[in-house]
Scaffold this motif. Structure first.
Motif, PDB file in Angstrom:
ATOM      1  N   SER A  10       1.004  -1.157   0.053  1.00  0.00           N
ATOM      2  CA  SER A  10      -0.008   0.160   0.055  1.00  0.00           C
ATOM      3  C   SER A  10       0.898   1.461  -0.137  1.00  0.00           C
ATOM      4  O   SER A  10       1.761   1.263   0.905  1.00  0.00           O
ATOM      5  CB  SER A  10      -0.847  -0.047   1.232  1.00  0.00           C
ATOM      6  OG  SER A  10      -1.720   1.254   1.245  1.00  0.00           O
ATOM      7  N   ARG A  16      -5.882   0.661   5.452  1.00  0.00           N
ATOM      8  CA  ARG A  16      -6.999  -0.308   6.119  1.00  0.00           C
ATOM      9  C   ARG A  16      -6.158  -1.804   5.971  1.00  0.00           C
ATOM     10  O   ARG A  16      -6.462  -2.666   6.634  1.00  0.00           O
ATOM     11  CB  ARG A  16      -8.093  -0.321   5.612  1.00  0.00           C
ATOM     12  CG  ARG A  16      -9.127   0.819   5.868  1.00  0.00           C
ATOM     13  CD  ARG A  16     -10.313   0.749   5.309  1.00  0.00           C
ATOM     14  NE  ARG A  16     -11.021   2.020   5.486  1.00  0.00           N
ATOM     15  CZ  ARG A  16     -11.068   3.106   4.622  1.00  0.00           C
ATOM     16  NH1 ARG A  16      -9.793   3.229   3.806  1.00  0.00           N
ATOM     17  NH2 ARG A  16     -11.830   4.367   4.879  1.00  0.00           N
ATOM     18  N   PRO A  76      -3.684  -3.369  -1.423  1.00  0.00           N
ATOM     19  CA  PRO A  76      -4.936  -2.905  -1.744  1.00  0.00           C
ATOM     20  C   PRO A  76      -5.170  -3.125  -3.315  1.00  0.00           C
ATOM     21  O   PRO A  76      -4.206  -3.325  -4.145  1.00  0.00           O
ATOM     22  CB  PRO A  76      -4.992  -1.308  -1.750  1.00  0.00           C
ATOM     23  CG  PRO A  76      -3.619  -1.321  -1.052  1.00  0.00           C
ATOM     24  CD  PRO A  76      -2.757  -2.227  -1.276  1.00  0.00           C
ATOM     25  N   ILE A  77      -6.574  -3.214  -3.892  1.00  0.00           N
ATOM     26  CA  ILE A  77      -6.756  -3.356  -5.151  1.00  0.00           C
ATOM     27  C   ILE A  77      -6.730  -2.035  -5.647  1.00  0.00           C
ATOM     28  O   ILE A  77      -7.757  -1.067  -5.214  1.00  0.00           O
ATOM     29  CB  ILE A  77      -8.325  -4.123  -5.382  1.00  0.00           C
ATOM     30  CG1 ILE A  77      -8.125  -5.369  -4.681  1.00  0.00           C
ATOM     31  CG2 ILE A  77      -8.654  -4.202  -6.645  1.00  0.00           C
ATOM     32  CD1 ILE A  77      -7.075  -6.557  -5.224  1.00  0.00           C
ATOM     33  N   TYR A  78      -6.012  -1.767  -6.798  1.00  0.00           N
ATOM     34  CA  TYR A  78      -6.181  -0.634  -7.629  1.00  0.00           C
ATOM     35  C   TYR A  78      -6.177  -0.997  -8.975  1.00  0.00           C
ATOM     36  O   TYR A  78      -5.765  -1.739  -9.527  1.00  0.00           O
ATOM     37  CB  TYR A  78      -4.794   0.160  -7.497  1.00  0.00           C
ATOM     38  CG  TYR A  78      -4.578   1.013  -6.075  1.00  0.00           C
ATOM     39  CD1 TYR A  78      -5.140   0.735  -5.286  1.00  0.00           C
ATOM     40  CD2 TYR A  78      -3.528   1.928  -6.274  1.00  0.00           C
ATOM     41  CE1 TYR A  78      -5.035   1.880  -4.036  1.00  0.00           C
ATOM     42  CE2 TYR A  78      -3.157   2.650  -5.075  1.00  0.00           C
ATOM     43  CZ  TYR A  78      -4.217   2.539  -4.175  1.00  0.00           C
ATOM     44  OH  TYR A  78      -3.875   3.395  -2.715  1.00  0.00           O
ATOM     45  N   ALA A  80      -8.380  -2.821 -10.636  1.00  0.00           N
ATOM     46  CA  ALA A  80      -8.665  -4.319 -10.549  1.00  0.00           C
ATOM     47  C   ALA A  80      -7.679  -4.991 -10.634  1.00  0.00           C
ATOM     48  O   ALA A  80      -7.531  -6.356 -11.037  1.00  0.00           O
ATOM     49  CB  ALA A  80      -9.661  -4.283 -11.950  1.00  0.00           C
ATOM     50  N   GLY A 109     -10.152  -4.144  -1.316  1.00  0.00           N
ATOM     51  CA  GLY A 109     -10.874  -3.561  -2.313  1.00  0.00           C
ATOM     52  C   GLY A 109     -12.179  -2.711  -1.845  1.00  0.00           C
ATOM     53  O   GLY A 109     -12.632  -3.025  -0.831  1.00  0.00           O
ATOM     54  N   GLY A 110     -12.360  -1.444  -2.766  1.00  0.00           N
ATOM     55  CA  GLY A 110     -13.395  -0.913  -2.376  1.00  0.00           C
ATOM     56  C   GLY A 110     -14.802  -1.653  -2.524  1.00  0.00           C
ATOM     57  O   GLY A 110     -15.642  -1.490  -1.905  1.00  0.00           O
ATOM     58  N   THR A 111     -14.815  -2.796  -3.476  1.00  0.00           N
ATOM     59  CA  THR A 111     -15.840  -3.357  -3.935  1.00  0.00           C
ATOM     60  C   THR A 111     -15.469  -4.818  -3.801  1.00  0.00           C
ATOM     61  O   THR A 111     -14.503  -5.304  -3.853  1.00  0.00           O
ATOM     62  CB  THR A 111     -16.420  -3.033  -5.156  1.00  0.00           C
ATOM     63  OG1 THR A 111     -15.674  -3.590  -6.128  1.00  0.00           O
ATOM     64  CG2 THR A 111     -16.379  -1.623  -5.381  1.00  0.00           C
ATOM     65  N   HIS A 114     -13.897  -6.924  -7.503  1.00  0.00           N
ATOM     66  CA  HIS A 114     -12.529  -7.327  -7.963  1.00  0.00           C
ATOM     67  C   HIS A 114     -11.996  -8.618  -6.873  1.00  0.00           C
ATOM     68  O   HIS A 114     -10.840  -8.728  -7.024  1.00  0.00           O
ATOM     69  CB  HIS A 114     -11.683  -6.220  -8.003  1.00  0.00           C
ATOM     70  CG  HIS A 114     -12.093  -5.425  -9.058  1.00  0.00           C
ATOM     71  ND1 HIS A 114     -12.324  -3.964  -8.979  1.00  0.00           N
ATOM     72  CD2 HIS A 114     -12.424  -5.660 -10.227  1.00  0.00           C
ATOM     73  CE1 HIS A 114     -12.670  -3.478 -10.268  1.00  0.00           C
ATOM     74  NE2 HIS A 114     -12.879  -4.413 -10.973  1.00  0.00           N
ATOM     75  N   TYR A 139      -9.660 -11.901   0.973  1.00  0.00           N
ATOM     76  CA  TYR A 139      -9.974 -10.490   0.242  1.00  0.00           C
ATOM     77  C   TYR A 139     -11.009  -9.951   1.187  1.00  0.00           C
ATOM     78  O   TYR A 139     -12.102 -10.568   1.668  1.00  0.00           O
ATOM     79  CB  TYR A 139     -10.896 -10.877  -1.101  1.00  0.00           C
ATOM     80  CG  TYR A 139     -11.054  -9.776  -1.896  1.00  0.00           C
ATOM     81  CD1 TYR A 139     -10.466  -9.112  -3.085  1.00  0.00           C
ATOM     82  CD2 TYR A 139     -12.337  -8.776  -1.887  1.00  0.00           C
ATOM     83  CE1 TYR A 139     -10.654  -7.960  -3.550  1.00  0.00           C
ATOM     84  CE2 TYR A 139     -12.691  -7.827  -2.349  1.00  0.00           C
ATOM     85  CZ  TYR A 139     -11.923  -7.346  -3.462  1.00  0.00           C
ATOM     86  OH  TYR A 139     -12.068  -6.138  -4.064  1.00  0.00           O
TER      87      TYR A 139
HETATM   88  C1  FMN Z   1      -6.221   4.515  -7.520  1.00  0.00           C
HETATM   89  C2  FMN Z   1      -7.309   3.673  -6.685  1.00  0.00           C
HETATM   90  C3  FMN Z   1      -7.709   2.810  -7.629  1.00  0.00           C
HETATM   91  C4  FMN Z   1      -8.684   2.011  -6.980  1.00  0.00           C
HETATM   92  N1  FMN Z   1      -9.387   0.713  -7.770  1.00  0.00           N
HETATM   93  C5  FMN Z   1      -9.988  -0.194  -7.170  1.00  0.00           C
HETATM   94  C6  FMN Z   1     -10.767  -1.046  -7.959  1.00  0.00           C
HETATM   95  O1  FMN Z   1     -10.264  -1.256  -9.046  1.00  0.00           O
HETATM   96  N2  FMN Z   1     -11.535  -1.944  -7.161  1.00  0.00           N
HETATM   97  C7  FMN Z   1     -11.884  -1.968  -6.034  1.00  0.00           C
HETATM   98  O2  FMN Z   1     -12.538  -2.736  -5.527  1.00  0.00           O
HETATM   99  N3  FMN Z   1     -11.242  -0.847  -5.344  1.00  0.00           N
HETATM  100  C8  FMN Z   1     -10.351   0.051  -5.793  1.00  0.00           C
HETATM  101  N4  FMN Z   1      -9.943   0.902  -5.226  1.00  0.00           N
HETATM  102  C9  FMN Z   1     -10.300   1.040  -3.604  1.00  0.00           C
HETATM  103  C10 FMN Z   1      -9.311   0.729  -2.749  1.00  0.00           C
HETATM  104  O3  FMN Z   1      -9.104  -0.664  -2.998  1.00  0.00           O
HETATM  105  C11 FMN Z   1      -9.812   0.744  -1.270  1.00  0.00           C
HETATM  106  O4  FMN Z   1     -10.039   2.044  -0.933  1.00  0.00           O
HETATM  107  C12 FMN Z   1      -8.915  -0.215  -0.383  1.00  0.00           C
HETATM  108  O5  FMN Z   1      -9.672  -0.570   0.646  1.00  0.00           O
HETATM  109  C13 FMN Z   1      -7.610   0.650   0.060  1.00  0.00           C
HETATM  110  O6  FMN Z   1      -7.660   1.144   1.247  1.00  0.00           O
HETATM  111  P1  FMN Z   1      -7.123   2.221   2.099  1.00  0.00           P
HETATM  112  O7  FMN Z   1      -7.222   3.420   1.331  1.00  0.00           O
HETATM  113  O8  FMN Z   1      -7.249   2.109   3.406  1.00  0.00           O
HETATM  114  O9  FMN Z   1      -5.561   1.941   1.551  1.00  0.00           O
HETATM  115  C14 FMN Z   1      -9.154   2.065  -5.646  1.00  0.00           C
HETATM  116  C15 FMN Z   1      -8.327   3.176  -4.702  1.00  0.00           C
HETATM  117  C16 FMN Z   1      -7.450   3.885  -5.609  1.00  0.00           C
HETATM  118  C17 FMN Z   1      -6.777   4.926  -4.704  1.00  0.00           C
END
Ligand code: FMN
Length: 190
Positions: A10, A16, A76-78, A80, A109-111, A114, A139
């Motif tokens: 990260s 997180r 973290p997932i960025y 996809a 990930g946010g969702t 992925h 995950y």
């Molecule tokens: C540049 C960026 C791209 C992201 N792309 C995805 C994505 O493709 N799929 C997803 O589920 N979450 C995506 N996220 C959300 C992060 O995976 C999510 O916020 C994760 O919990 C990271 O948490 P943190 O901000 O606490 O490190 C993205 C976040 C960032 C900043």
């Protein structure tokens, strides 16, 4: 004493993902393992970007991985996939640097969309690095990890449970592998 190296990809200090790693660290220390964490974002950025395999910081991080019986690779997932930050370090691990290690993949990930990024993105890279024993990964969804005021994280009960179960499976496999290696070494010496 068996060793663990955790690699965290990260770029964020208060990610997180640290909440997940905290749970894994706790499980590892409770089981008597030595736990070392490599936060890639704390390695010198120029060493990572210019792929300086011989920089002292990279050599030291690679030593921690090489000495480990078990490795956690957390991201973290960025977009996809795993983060670019993580990949800058994975690119500097020697060709078969994960050979013989028991590997636990972790992602947040946010969702939930992925979820399969662990399988289609991260695991192929781990396999390319020689990992042949990759245990069930975890995950997590961002909504399952809450940042607490004053530091620390609270995990949703089901997530904490999945992390503990994954850590148990991973540490048991790594313990068996470490004992097997020790016995083989003794046999070769004797
Ligand atoms: C540049 C960026 C791209 C992201 N792309 C995805 C994505 O493709 N799929 C997803 O589920 N979450 C995506 N996220 C959300 C992060 O995976 C999510 O916020 C994760 O919990 C990271 O948490 P943190 O901000 O606490 O490190 C993205 C976040 C960032 C900043």
């Amino acid at each position: 004493m068996p060793y663990i190296a955790a690699i965290s990809g990260s770029p964020t200090e208060t990610s997180r993902l640290n909440g997940l790693l905290h749970e894994i660290r706790h499980a590892a220390l409770s089981a008597g393992w030595t736990y070392n964490e490599i936060q890639v974002r704390l390695l010198p950025p120029e060493d990572l970007i210019y792929a300086r395999f011989d920089s002292p910081a990279i050599v030291e991080a690679n030593r921690l991985v090489a000495e480990a019986d078990a490795v956690v690779v957390a991201t973290p997932i960025y977009k996809a996939s795993y983060t670019g930050v993580l990949k800058t370090f994975l690119d500097l691990i020697p060709q078969k640097g994960l050979e013989g290690k028991i590997v636990l993949p972790l992602a947040i990930g946010g969702t939930i969309a992925h979820l399969l990024a662990l399988d289609y993105a991260l695991k192929p890279v781990l396999a390319a690095l020689g990992a042949r024993h990759i245990v069930s990964g975890v995950y997590a969804q961002e909504s399952q990890v809450t940042r607490l005021e004053g530091g620390g994280f609270a995990l949703a009960d089901d997530l904490a449970e999945r992390l503990r179960a994954a850590a148990d499976e991973w540490l048991a496999a790594a313990g068996r592998a470490a004992s097997f290696r020790a016995a083989a070494k003794e046999g070769a010496a004797g």
